[in-house]
Design an enzyme around this catalytic site. Structure first.
Site, PDB file in Angstrom:
ATOM      1  N   HIS A  87    -124.349  -8.171  61.821  1.00 53.09           N
ATOM      2  CA  HIS A  87    -125.117  -9.505  61.766  1.00 53.09           C
ATOM      3  C   HIS A  87    -126.581  -9.544  62.671  1.00 53.09           C
ATOM      4  O   HIS A  87    -126.605  -8.606  63.377  1.00 53.09           O
ATOM      5  CB  HIS A  87    -124.240 -10.670  62.277  1.00 53.09           C
ATOM      6  CG  HIS A  87    -123.961 -10.485  63.630  1.00 53.09           C
ATOM      7  ND1 HIS A  87    -124.735 -11.219  64.659  1.00 53.09           N
ATOM      8  CD2 HIS A  87    -122.926 -10.096  64.475  1.00 53.09           C
ATOM      9  CE1 HIS A  87    -124.140 -10.980  66.113  1.00 53.09           C
ATOM     10  NE2 HIS A  87    -123.032 -10.195  65.643  1.00 53.09           N
ATOM     11  N   ASP A  89    -128.308 -12.418  63.811  1.00 49.91           N
ATOM     12  CA  ASP A  89    -128.451 -13.542  64.345  1.00 49.91           C
ATOM     13  C   ASP A  89    -128.131 -13.274  65.672  1.00 49.91           C
ATOM     14  O   ASP A  89    -127.425 -12.493  66.163  1.00 49.91           O
ATOM     15  CB  ASP A  89    -127.883 -14.837  63.893  1.00 49.91           C
ATOM     16  CG  ASP A  89    -126.309 -14.657  63.754  1.00 49.91           C
ATOM     17  OD1 ASP A  89    -125.914 -13.573  63.183  1.00 49.91           O
ATOM     18  OD2 ASP A  89    -125.495 -15.633  64.074  1.00 49.91           O
ATOM     19  N   ASP A 118    -125.641  -6.681  70.609  1.00 48.61           N
ATOM     20  CA  ASP A 118    -124.839  -7.681  69.763  1.00 48.61           C
ATOM     21  C   ASP A 118    -126.021  -8.559  68.860  1.00 48.61           C
ATOM     22  O   ASP A 118    -126.563  -9.419  69.430  1.00 48.61           O
ATOM     23  CB  ASP A 118    -124.016  -8.567  70.399  1.00 48.61           C
ATOM     24  CG  ASP A 118    -123.344  -9.609  69.877  1.00 48.61           C
ATOM     25  OD1 ASP A 118    -123.081  -9.170  68.564  1.00 48.61           O
ATOM     26  OD2 ASP A 118    -122.830 -10.610  70.403  1.00 48.61           O
ATOM     27  N   GLU A 152    -123.227 -15.225  62.344  1.00 49.16           N
ATOM     28  CA  GLU A 152    -121.937 -14.696  62.932  1.00 49.16           C
ATOM     29  C   GLU A 152    -121.872 -15.438  64.245  1.00 49.16           C
ATOM     30  O   GLU A 152    -120.757 -15.798  64.432  1.00 49.16           O
ATOM     31  CB  GLU A 152    -122.191 -13.353  63.134  1.00 49.16           C
ATOM     32  CG  GLU A 152    -120.611 -12.537  63.510  1.00 49.16           C
ATOM     33  CD  GLU A 152    -120.355 -12.801  64.910  1.00 49.16           C
ATOM     34  OE1 GLU A 152    -119.068 -12.590  65.301  1.00 49.16           O
ATOM     35  OE2 GLU A 152    -121.166 -12.937  65.997  1.00 49.16           O
ATOM     36  N   HIS A 451    -124.287 -11.291  75.155  1.00 51.62           N
ATOM     37  CA  HIS A 451    -124.356 -12.956  75.369  1.00 51.62           C
ATOM     38  C   HIS A 451    -124.899 -13.111  76.853  1.00 51.62           C
ATOM     39  O   HIS A 451    -124.957 -14.059  77.145  1.00 51.62           O
ATOM     40  CB  HIS A 451    -123.105 -13.592  74.996  1.00 51.62           C
ATOM     41  CG  HIS A 451    -122.708 -13.631  73.571  1.00 51.62           C
ATOM     42  ND1 HIS A 451    -121.625 -14.554  73.156  1.00 51.62           N
ATOM     43  CD2 HIS A 451    -122.897 -12.731  72.546  1.00 51.62           C
ATOM     44  CE1 HIS A 451    -121.492 -14.165  71.864  1.00 51.62           C
ATOM     45  NE2 HIS A 451    -122.184 -13.216  71.403  1.00 51.62           N
TER      46      HIS A 451
HETATM   47 ZN   LIG Z   1    -121.726 -10.060  67.490  1.00 48.34          ZN
END
Ligand SMILES: [Zn+2]
Length: 478
Positions: A87, A89, A118, A152, A451
Protein backbone atom coordinates in the site's frame (compact mmCIF):
# COMPACT_ATOMS: atom_id res chain seq x y z
CA UNK A 1 20.59 -19.21 -5.30
CA UNK A 2 20.29 -16.57 -2.59
CA UNK A 3 23.74 -15.16 -3.52
CA UNK A 4 22.53 -14.31 -7.01
CA UNK A 5 19.54 -12.31 -5.73
CA UNK A 6 21.62 -10.57 -3.06
CA UNK A 7 24.14 -9.44 -5.66
CA UNK A 8 21.43 -8.24 -8.00
CA UNK A 9 19.70 -6.28 -5.24
CA UNK A 10 22.97 -4.63 -4.18
CA UNK A 11 23.59 -3.49 -7.75
CA UNK A 12 20.33 -1.55 -7.53
CA UNK A 13 21.37 0.40 -4.45
CA UNK A 14 22.19 3.80 -5.96
CA UNK A 15 19.18 3.87 -8.28
CA UNK A 16 16.87 2.55 -5.59
CA UNK A 17 17.91 5.18 -3.05
CA UNK A 18 17.21 7.97 -5.55
CA UNK A 19 13.90 6.43 -6.53
CA UNK A 20 12.67 5.73 -3.04
CA UNK A 21 13.51 9.25 -1.89
CA UNK A 22 11.44 10.72 -4.71
CA UNK A 23 8.59 8.32 -3.96
CA UNK A 24 8.63 9.15 -0.23
CA UNK A 25 8.58 12.87 -0.90
CA UNK A 26 5.01 12.56 -2.19
CA UNK A 27 2.69 13.31 0.72
CA UNK A 28 0.22 10.43 0.40
CA UNK A 29 -1.87 10.98 3.51
CA UNK A 30 -5.51 10.40 2.69
CA UNK A 31 -7.15 13.80 2.14
CA UNK A 32 -10.84 13.67 1.36
CA UNK A 33 -10.99 17.44 0.78
CA UNK A 34 -9.16 16.91 -2.52
CA UNK A 35 -10.99 13.69 -3.50
CA UNK A 36 -12.52 13.59 -6.98
CA UNK A 37 -13.58 10.90 -9.45
CA UNK A 38 -10.53 8.75 -10.11
CA UNK A 39 -8.84 10.13 -6.96
CA UNK A 40 -11.10 8.71 -4.24
CA UNK A 41 -8.62 9.37 -1.42
CA UNK A 42 -7.35 12.75 -2.61
CA UNK A 43 -4.51 14.24 -4.64
CA UNK A 44 -1.55 12.92 -2.65
CA UNK A 45 -2.61 9.28 -2.63
CA UNK A 46 -3.43 9.50 -6.36
CA UNK A 47 -0.02 11.02 -7.11
CA UNK A 48 1.81 8.22 -5.28
CA UNK A 49 -0.23 5.53 -7.05
CA UNK A 50 0.31 7.15 -10.45
CA UNK A 51 4.02 7.56 -9.83
CA UNK A 52 4.52 3.86 -9.11
CA UNK A 53 2.34 2.81 -12.06
CA UNK A 54 4.20 5.22 -14.36
CA UNK A 55 7.52 3.73 -13.28
CA UNK A 56 6.13 0.25 -14.10
CA UNK A 57 4.84 1.30 -17.51
CA UNK A 58 8.11 3.05 -18.32
CA UNK A 59 9.97 -0.17 -17.50
CA UNK A 60 7.74 -2.04 -19.94
CA UNK A 61 5.30 -3.75 -17.56
CA UNK A 62 1.60 -4.14 -18.13
CA UNK A 63 -0.07 -1.79 -15.61
CA UNK A 64 -3.62 -0.97 -14.65
CA UNK A 65 -5.24 1.76 -12.56
CA UNK A 66 -8.55 0.71 -11.01
CA UNK A 67 -10.30 4.09 -10.76
CA UNK A 68 -7.67 5.36 -8.34
CA UNK A 69 -8.59 2.76 -5.71
CA UNK A 70 -5.83 0.34 -6.56
CA UNK A 71 -3.29 -0.45 -9.26
CA UNK A 72 -1.53 -3.49 -10.62
CA UNK A 73 1.83 -4.14 -12.26
CA UNK A 74 2.05 -7.54 -13.91
CA UNK A 75 4.75 -9.95 -14.95
CA UNK A 76 4.20 -13.11 -16.99
CA UNK A 77 1.05 -14.51 -18.49
CA UNK A 78 0.34 -17.78 -16.72
CA UNK A 79 -3.18 -18.84 -15.82
CA UNK A 80 -2.33 -19.19 -12.16
CA UNK A 81 -1.51 -16.07 -10.22
CA UNK A 82 0.74 -14.99 -7.38
CA UNK A 83 -0.02 -11.73 -5.57
CA UNK A 84 2.32 -9.26 -3.89
CA UNK A 85 0.19 -6.81 -1.96
CA UNK A 86 1.49 -3.39 -0.92
CA UNK A 87 0.00 0.00 0.00
CA UNK A 88 1.10 3.55 -0.76
CA UNK A 89 -1.11 5.56 1.61
CA UNK A 90 0.51 6.70 4.86
CA UNK A 91 -0.75 7.81 8.28
CA UNK A 92 -0.67 11.41 9.50
CA UNK A 93 2.71 12.70 10.66
CA UNK A 94 2.29 14.34 14.08
CA UNK A 95 4.82 16.83 15.45
CA UNK A 96 8.43 16.64 16.52
CA UNK A 97 10.23 15.20 13.47
CA UNK A 98 13.99 15.75 13.35
CA UNK A 99 13.73 16.37 9.60
CA UNK A 100 10.45 17.00 7.72
CA UNK A 101 8.50 13.75 7.13
CA UNK A 102 8.19 14.32 3.38
CA UNK A 103 11.80 15.37 2.85
CA UNK A 104 13.46 11.94 3.00
CA UNK A 105 16.83 12.13 4.74
CA UNK A 106 19.54 9.55 5.31
CA UNK A 107 21.38 9.50 8.65
CA UNK A 108 23.63 6.59 9.67
CA UNK A 109 22.28 4.33 6.96
CA UNK A 110 18.72 5.00 8.01
CA UNK A 111 16.22 6.56 5.67
CA UNK A 112 13.85 8.81 7.60
CA UNK A 113 10.45 9.68 6.10
CA UNK A 114 6.78 8.99 6.68
CA UNK A 115 6.13 5.73 4.81
CA UNK A 116 9.79 4.64 4.75
CA UNK A 117 8.84 1.45 6.60
CA UNK A 118 5.03 1.41 6.30
CA UNK A 119 4.68 0.78 3.44
CA UNK A 120 6.08 2.85 0.57
CA UNK A 121 9.71 1.80 1.10
CA UNK A 122 8.83 -1.92 1.02
CA UNK A 123 6.35 -1.32 -1.83
CA UNK A 124 9.10 0.07 -4.04
CA UNK A 125 11.50 -2.68 -2.93
CA UNK A 126 8.87 -5.23 -3.98
CA UNK A 127 8.54 -3.51 -7.36
CA UNK A 128 12.31 -3.63 -7.84
CA UNK A 129 12.18 -7.32 -6.88
CA UNK A 130 9.60 -7.95 -9.59
CA UNK A 131 11.84 -6.21 -12.10
CA UNK A 132 14.87 -8.24 -10.98
CA UNK A 133 12.91 -11.42 -11.62
CA UNK A 134 11.99 -10.26 -15.10
CA UNK A 135 15.54 -9.15 -15.89
CA UNK A 136 16.94 -12.47 -14.70
CA UNK A 137 15.35 -14.08 -17.74
CA UNK A 138 14.31 -17.07 -15.62
CA UNK A 139 11.17 -18.77 -16.86
CA UNK A 140 7.92 -18.43 -14.88
CA UNK A 141 4.80 -20.56 -15.23
CA UNK A 142 2.60 -18.24 -13.18
CA UNK A 143 1.58 -14.64 -13.57
CA UNK A 144 2.85 -12.32 -10.82
CA UNK A 145 0.79 -9.28 -9.88
CA UNK A 146 2.02 -6.44 -7.71
CA UNK A 147 -1.23 -5.11 -6.26
CA UNK A 148 -1.07 -1.56 -4.94
CA UNK A 149 -3.65 -0.50 -2.37
CA UNK A 150 -4.40 3.11 -1.45
CA UNK A 151 -6.56 2.98 1.68
CA UNK A 152 -4.91 0.44 3.96
CA UNK A 153 -4.54 2.85 6.86
CA UNK A 154 -8.24 3.73 6.92
CA UNK A 155 -11.11 1.66 5.65
CA UNK A 156 -9.60 -0.85 3.16
CA UNK A 157 -12.09 0.50 0.60
CA UNK A 158 -9.31 0.07 -1.97
CA UNK A 159 -9.42 -3.70 -1.52
CA UNK A 160 -13.21 -3.80 -1.51
CA UNK A 161 -13.11 -2.05 -4.89
CA UNK A 162 -10.35 -4.34 -6.10
CA UNK A 163 -12.27 -7.47 -5.14
CA UNK A 164 -15.38 -6.20 -6.93
CA UNK A 165 -13.53 -5.35 -10.14
CA UNK A 166 -10.60 -7.72 -10.38
CA UNK A 167 -9.35 -11.18 -9.46
CA UNK A 168 -7.69 -11.78 -6.13
CA UNK A 169 -4.69 -14.10 -6.50
CA UNK A 170 -5.13 -17.21 -4.35
CA UNK A 171 -1.58 -17.18 -3.00
CA UNK A 172 1.04 -14.56 -2.27
CA UNK A 173 2.56 -12.30 0.34
CA UNK A 174 2.36 -8.79 1.67
CA UNK A 175 5.54 -6.88 2.63
CA UNK A 176 3.72 -4.88 5.33
CA UNK A 177 4.69 -6.51 8.62
CA UNK A 178 7.68 -8.44 9.99
CA UNK A 179 9.98 -11.27 9.00
CA UNK A 180 9.90 -14.22 9.16
CA UNK A 181 6.15 -14.29 8.40
CA UNK A 182 2.69 -13.96 9.91
CA UNK A 183 0.42 -16.84 8.96
CA UNK A 184 -2.41 -16.45 11.48
CA UNK A 185 -4.52 -13.46 12.46
CA UNK A 186 -7.23 -13.34 15.04
CA UNK A 187 -10.78 -12.52 14.00
CA UNK A 188 -12.94 -9.93 15.71
CA UNK A 189 -16.35 -9.72 17.33
CA UNK A 190 -17.46 -6.16 18.09
CA UNK A 191 -20.71 -6.05 20.04
CA UNK A 192 -22.37 -3.08 21.73
CA UNK A 193 -24.12 -4.19 24.91
CA UNK A 194 -26.94 -2.00 26.20
CA UNK A 195 -29.21 -1.76 29.19
CA UNK A 196 -32.33 0.41 29.35
CA UNK A 197 -32.58 3.10 32.05
CA UNK A 198 -34.45 2.10 35.18
CA UNK A 199 -34.67 3.70 38.60
CA UNK A 200 -34.13 1.69 41.74
CA UNK A 201 -37.09 0.42 43.75
CA UNK A 202 -36.39 2.26 46.97
CA UNK A 203 -35.40 5.90 47.43
CA UNK A 204 -33.97 5.19 50.80
CA UNK A 205 -31.26 7.11 52.54
CA UNK A 206 -27.81 7.24 51.18
CA UNK A 207 -28.88 6.21 47.69
CA UNK A 208 -26.70 7.78 45.02
CA UNK A 209 -27.61 8.53 41.42
CA UNK A 210 -25.26 8.06 38.49
CA UNK A 211 -26.05 11.02 36.25
CA UNK A 212 -23.44 10.30 33.60
CA UNK A 213 -20.45 8.10 32.87
CA UNK A 214 -18.10 8.59 29.92
CA UNK A 215 -14.96 6.62 29.06
CA UNK A 216 -13.17 5.82 25.81
CA UNK A 217 -14.04 6.70 22.22
CA UNK A 218 -12.59 3.83 20.17
CA UNK A 219 -13.57 0.20 20.38
CA UNK A 220 -10.03 -0.98 19.70
CA UNK A 221 -8.21 1.11 22.33
CA UNK A 222 -7.99 0.78 26.09
CA UNK A 223 -9.61 3.96 27.53
CA UNK A 224 -7.07 6.09 29.36
CA UNK A 225 -9.60 8.39 31.02
CA UNK A 226 -13.01 8.09 32.65
CA UNK A 227 -15.43 10.61 34.07
CA UNK A 228 -18.60 10.16 36.12
CA UNK A 229 -21.04 12.64 37.62
CA UNK A 230 -22.84 11.45 40.72
CA UNK A 231 -25.78 12.99 42.59
CA UNK A 232 -25.64 12.47 46.34
CA UNK A 233 -29.42 12.59 46.84
CA UNK A 234 -30.40 12.27 50.49
CA UNK A 235 -26.78 12.20 51.59
CA UNK A 236 -26.18 15.69 50.21
CA UNK A 237 -25.31 18.30 52.73
CA UNK A 238 -23.98 15.80 55.20
CA UNK A 239 -20.44 16.95 55.61
CA UNK A 240 -19.54 13.66 57.21
CA UNK A 241 -20.70 11.62 54.20
CA UNK A 242 -18.80 13.87 51.85
CA UNK A 243 -15.60 13.78 53.87
CA UNK A 244 -15.85 10.01 54.11
CA UNK A 245 -16.29 9.67 50.34
CA UNK A 246 -13.31 11.95 49.73
CA UNK A 247 -11.04 9.88 51.94
CA UNK A 248 -12.24 6.60 50.42
CA UNK A 249 -11.50 8.06 46.98
CA UNK A 250 -7.97 9.05 47.97
CA UNK A 251 -7.38 5.59 49.39
CA UNK A 252 -8.71 3.98 46.21
CA UNK A 253 -6.41 6.04 43.99
CA UNK A 254 -3.47 5.12 46.16
CA UNK A 255 -4.26 1.41 46.10
CA UNK A 256 -4.64 1.45 42.32
CA UNK A 257 -1.54 3.61 41.92
CA UNK A 258 -3.26 6.02 39.61
CA UNK A 259 -4.26 9.65 39.54
CA UNK A 260 -7.73 11.13 39.67
CA UNK A 261 -9.88 13.90 41.02
CA UNK A 262 -13.11 14.38 42.92
CA UNK A 263 -14.72 17.76 42.32
CA UNK A 264 -17.85 19.18 43.88
CA UNK A 265 -19.90 20.67 41.04
CA UNK A 266 -22.86 21.63 43.24
CA UNK A 267 -23.86 20.94 46.85
CA UNK A 268 -25.25 17.52 45.90
CA UNK A 269 -23.16 16.82 42.81
CA UNK A 270 -19.69 15.28 42.47
CA UNK A 271 -17.54 14.61 39.46
CA UNK A 272 -14.98 11.80 39.53
CA UNK A 273 -12.17 11.67 36.99
CA UNK A 274 -9.59 8.92 36.80
CA UNK A 275 -6.61 8.17 34.56
CA UNK A 276 -5.81 4.76 33.07
CA UNK A 277 -3.05 3.65 30.75
CA UNK A 278 -3.74 3.54 26.99
CA UNK A 279 -2.96 0.42 24.97
CA UNK A 280 -4.04 -1.17 21.72
CA UNK A 281 -7.27 -3.11 22.02
CA UNK A 282 -5.53 -6.28 20.82
CA UNK A 283 -3.37 -6.29 23.97
CA UNK A 284 -5.71 -5.05 26.71
CA UNK A 285 -3.50 -6.55 29.43
CA UNK A 286 -0.83 -3.96 28.56
CA UNK A 287 -3.10 -1.08 29.55
CA UNK A 288 -5.25 0.02 32.46
CA UNK A 289 -8.89 0.55 31.55
CA UNK A 290 -9.86 3.82 33.25
CA UNK A 291 -13.57 3.11 32.75
CA UNK A 292 -13.74 -0.27 34.44
CA UNK A 293 -11.40 1.03 37.14
CA UNK A 294 -13.69 3.95 38.00
CA UNK A 295 -16.64 1.53 38.02
CA UNK A 296 -14.82 -0.54 40.67
CA UNK A 297 -14.84 2.46 43.01
CA UNK A 298 -18.44 3.48 42.34
CA UNK A 299 -19.69 -0.10 42.53
CA UNK A 300 -18.95 -0.12 46.27
CA UNK A 301 -21.40 2.78 46.83
CA UNK A 302 -25.16 2.40 46.87
CA UNK A 303 -26.56 2.79 43.37
CA UNK A 304 -29.74 1.15 42.18
CA UNK A 305 -31.54 0.15 38.99
CA UNK A 306 -29.71 0.34 35.66
CA UNK A 307 -26.86 2.37 37.21
CA UNK A 308 -26.13 -0.52 39.53
CA UNK A 309 -26.30 -3.04 36.63
CA UNK A 310 -23.98 -0.88 34.56
CA UNK A 311 -21.38 -0.54 37.31
CA UNK A 312 -21.53 -4.19 38.24
CA UNK A 313 -21.07 -5.36 34.65
CA UNK A 314 -17.98 -3.16 34.36
CA UNK A 315 -16.45 -3.98 37.74
CA UNK A 316 -17.52 -7.58 38.41
CA UNK A 317 -17.37 -8.99 34.89
CA UNK A 318 -15.29 -6.87 32.53
CA UNK A 319 -12.63 -5.30 34.76
CA UNK A 320 -9.31 -7.08 34.04
CA UNK A 321 -11.18 -9.88 32.26
CA UNK A 322 -8.59 -9.65 29.47
CA UNK A 323 -9.09 -13.23 28.31
CA UNK A 324 -12.86 -13.47 28.69
CA UNK A 325 -13.05 -15.91 31.62
CA UNK A 326 -15.91 -14.12 33.35
CA UNK A 327 -17.66 -13.58 30.03
CA UNK A 328 -17.32 -17.36 29.64
CA UNK A 329 -15.56 -17.00 26.30
CA UNK A 330 -12.01 -17.98 27.29
CA UNK A 331 -10.27 -20.10 24.66
CA UNK A 332 -6.95 -20.27 22.84
CA UNK A 333 -5.18 -22.08 20.03
CA UNK A 334 -1.57 -22.94 19.30
CA UNK A 335 -1.18 -20.64 16.33
CA UNK A 336 -2.58 -17.34 17.62
CA UNK A 337 -2.96 -17.61 21.39
CA UNK A 338 -5.75 -16.46 23.67
CA UNK A 339 -9.04 -14.76 22.96
CA UNK A 340 -8.86 -11.17 24.26
CA UNK A 341 -11.54 -8.73 25.38
CA UNK A 342 -11.31 -4.95 25.43
CA UNK A 343 -14.06 -2.60 26.63
CA UNK A 344 -13.35 0.47 24.50
CA UNK A 345 -16.42 2.73 24.76
CA UNK A 346 -18.37 2.97 28.01
CA UNK A 347 -21.36 5.27 28.43
CA UNK A 348 -24.15 5.82 30.92
CA UNK A 349 -26.82 8.46 31.35
CA UNK A 350 -30.00 8.48 33.39
CA UNK A 351 -32.07 9.11 30.28
CA UNK A 352 -30.41 6.64 27.88
CA UNK A 353 -29.19 3.89 30.20
CA UNK A 354 -25.86 2.15 29.68
CA UNK A 355 -23.84 0.95 26.71
CA UNK A 356 -20.56 -0.92 26.50
CA UNK A 357 -18.68 -1.48 23.25
CA UNK A 358 -16.45 -4.54 23.34
CA UNK A 359 -13.65 -5.51 20.97
CA UNK A 360 -13.21 -9.27 21.22
CA UNK A 361 -10.38 -10.92 19.27
CA UNK A 362 -10.76 -14.64 18.86
CA UNK A 363 -8.08 -17.19 17.94
CA UNK A 364 -7.57 -17.84 14.24
CA UNK A 365 -8.70 -21.45 14.20
CA UNK A 366 -11.90 -21.26 16.26
CA UNK A 367 -15.43 -20.78 14.93
CA UNK A 368 -16.70 -17.22 15.05
CA UNK A 369 -20.35 -18.35 14.99
CA UNK A 370 -19.87 -20.58 18.01
CA UNK A 371 -18.40 -17.75 20.07
CA UNK A 372 -21.03 -15.26 18.97
CA UNK A 373 -23.63 -17.72 20.29
CA UNK A 374 -21.76 -18.09 23.58
CA UNK A 375 -21.56 -14.32 23.89
CA UNK A 376 -25.29 -13.86 23.23
CA UNK A 377 -26.16 -16.43 25.84
CA UNK A 378 -23.90 -14.91 28.47
CA UNK A 379 -25.02 -11.33 27.79
CA UNK A 380 -28.69 -12.35 28.13
CA UNK A 381 -27.85 -14.16 31.38
CA UNK A 382 -26.37 -10.93 32.71
CA UNK A 383 -29.57 -9.06 31.88
CA UNK A 384 -28.11 -7.05 29.02
CA UNK A 385 -28.98 -6.79 25.32
CA UNK A 386 -26.71 -6.86 22.25
CA UNK A 387 -27.59 -3.79 20.27
CA UNK A 388 -25.25 -4.18 17.31
CA UNK A 389 -22.64 -6.71 16.41
CA UNK A 390 -19.94 -6.61 13.74
CA UNK A 391 -17.58 -9.46 13.09
CA UNK A 392 -14.49 -9.85 10.93
CA UNK A 393 -13.02 -13.15 9.92
CA UNK A 394 -9.81 -14.59 11.17
CA UNK A 395 -7.10 -15.61 8.72
CA UNK A 396 -5.00 -18.73 8.81
CA UNK A 397 -2.62 -20.44 6.42
CA UNK A 398 -1.60 -23.90 7.69
CA UNK A 399 2.12 -24.33 8.18
CA UNK A 400 2.37 -27.19 5.70
CA UNK A 401 0.86 -25.08 2.90
CA UNK A 402 3.25 -24.71 -0.10
CA UNK A 403 3.34 -20.89 0.27
CA UNK A 404 4.67 -21.20 3.82
CA UNK A 405 7.08 -23.96 2.81
CA UNK A 406 8.47 -21.89 -0.05
CA UNK A 407 8.78 -18.60 1.83
CA UNK A 408 10.36 -20.36 4.81
CA UNK A 409 12.99 -21.96 2.60
CA UNK A 410 13.83 -18.65 0.94
CA UNK A 411 13.98 -16.78 4.24
CA UNK A 412 16.24 -19.36 5.85
CA UNK A 413 18.56 -19.43 2.87
CA UNK A 414 18.97 -15.64 2.96
CA UNK A 415 19.29 -15.10 6.68
CA UNK A 416 20.53 -18.38 8.13
CA UNK A 417 17.79 -17.95 10.73
CA UNK A 418 14.83 -20.28 11.35
CA UNK A 419 11.59 -19.11 9.74
CA UNK A 420 9.52 -19.18 12.93
CA UNK A 421 5.87 -18.54 12.13
CA UNK A 422 4.21 -15.54 13.78
CA UNK A 423 0.62 -14.71 14.55
CA UNK A 424 -1.07 -11.37 15.01
CA UNK A 425 -3.95 -9.97 17.03
CA UNK A 426 -4.51 -7.34 14.37
CA UNK A 427 -5.30 -7.56 10.70
CA UNK A 428 -2.53 -7.50 8.09
CA UNK A 429 -3.07 -6.78 4.43
CA UNK A 430 -2.17 -10.36 3.51
CA UNK A 431 -5.57 -11.66 4.61
CA UNK A 432 -7.09 -10.35 1.37
CA UNK A 433 -5.58 -13.41 -0.36
CA UNK A 434 -6.96 -16.83 0.69
CA UNK A 435 -3.42 -18.14 1.19
CA UNK A 436 -1.62 -14.85 1.77
CA UNK A 437 1.02 -14.31 4.44
CA UNK A 438 2.56 -11.11 5.77
CA UNK A 439 6.26 -11.39 4.91
CA UNK A 440 8.70 -8.72 6.17
CA UNK A 441 10.07 -6.12 5.76
CA UNK A 442 11.07 -5.67 9.41
CA UNK A 443 13.80 -8.11 10.47
CA UNK A 444 13.71 -9.76 13.91
CA UNK A 445 15.10 -7.55 16.64
CA UNK A 446 14.71 -4.35 14.62
CA UNK A 447 12.73 -1.45 16.01
CA UNK A 448 9.35 -0.83 14.40
CA UNK A 449 8.79 2.87 13.81
CA UNK A 450 5.63 2.48 11.72
CA UNK A 451 3.16 5.30 12.50
CA UNK A 452 5.71 6.99 14.81
CA UNK A 453 7.54 10.30 14.72
CA UNK A 454 10.89 9.87 12.90
CA UNK A 455 9.77 6.72 11.07
CA UNK A 456 12.76 5.13 9.38
CA UNK A 457 14.00 2.06 7.61
CA UNK A 458 17.59 0.86 7.30
CA UNK A 459 18.50 1.02 3.62
CA UNK A 460 20.55 -2.17 3.80
CA UNK A 461 17.54 -3.94 5.30
CA UNK A 462 15.37 -2.81 2.40
CA UNK A 463 17.95 -4.19 -0.02
CA UNK A 464 18.06 -7.48 1.89
CA UNK A 465 14.26 -7.55 1.75
CA UNK A 466 14.38 -6.80 -1.99
CA UNK A 467 16.61 -9.83 -2.58
CA UNK A 468 14.34 -12.03 -0.47
CA UNK A 469 11.25 -10.78 -2.32
CA UNK A 470 12.82 -11.38 -5.73
CA UNK A 471 13.84 -14.88 -4.75
CA UNK A 472 10.40 -15.55 -3.24
CA UNK A 473 8.56 -14.26 -6.32
CA UNK A 474 10.66 -16.51 -8.53
CA UNK A 475 10.13 -19.59 -6.33
CA UNK A 476 6.37 -19.04 -6.05
CA UNK A 477 5.90 -18.36 -9.78
CA UNK A 478 8.38 -20.66 -11.47
ZN1 LIG B 1 1.04 -0.85 6.49
Amino acid sequence: MSEYWKEQALLQKAAFVEDVKAFLSINSIEDMTTATAGKPFGEGVAAALESLLARGAQDGFWTKNLDGYAGTIELGDGEEEVGVLVHIDVVTVGEGWTTPPFEPTIRDGRLYARGALDDKGPALAAYYALRLVRDSGLALTKRVRLIIGTDEESGWLCMKHFMEHDRVPPIGFSPDSSFPMTHAEKGQINPTLTIAPTQGSADGEGRLRLLSFVSGDQGNSVPDKAEAVVCLGAAAGEQLALAQLASQWEQFLQEKATSGRMEQLAPDRLKFTVAGKPAHGMAPEEGVNAGTLLACFLRERSFEGSASSFLSLLSDIIHEDYYGQRLQLACEDDVSGKLTVNAGILRYSETDGGSVRLNIRYPATISCEEYVEKLKKRVAELGWTIDSLRTSKSHYVPKDHPVIQTLSKVYEEHTGQPATLLSSGGATYAKIMPYGVAFGPLFPGKESTAHLIDEYVEIDDLLRAMAIYAHAIYELAR
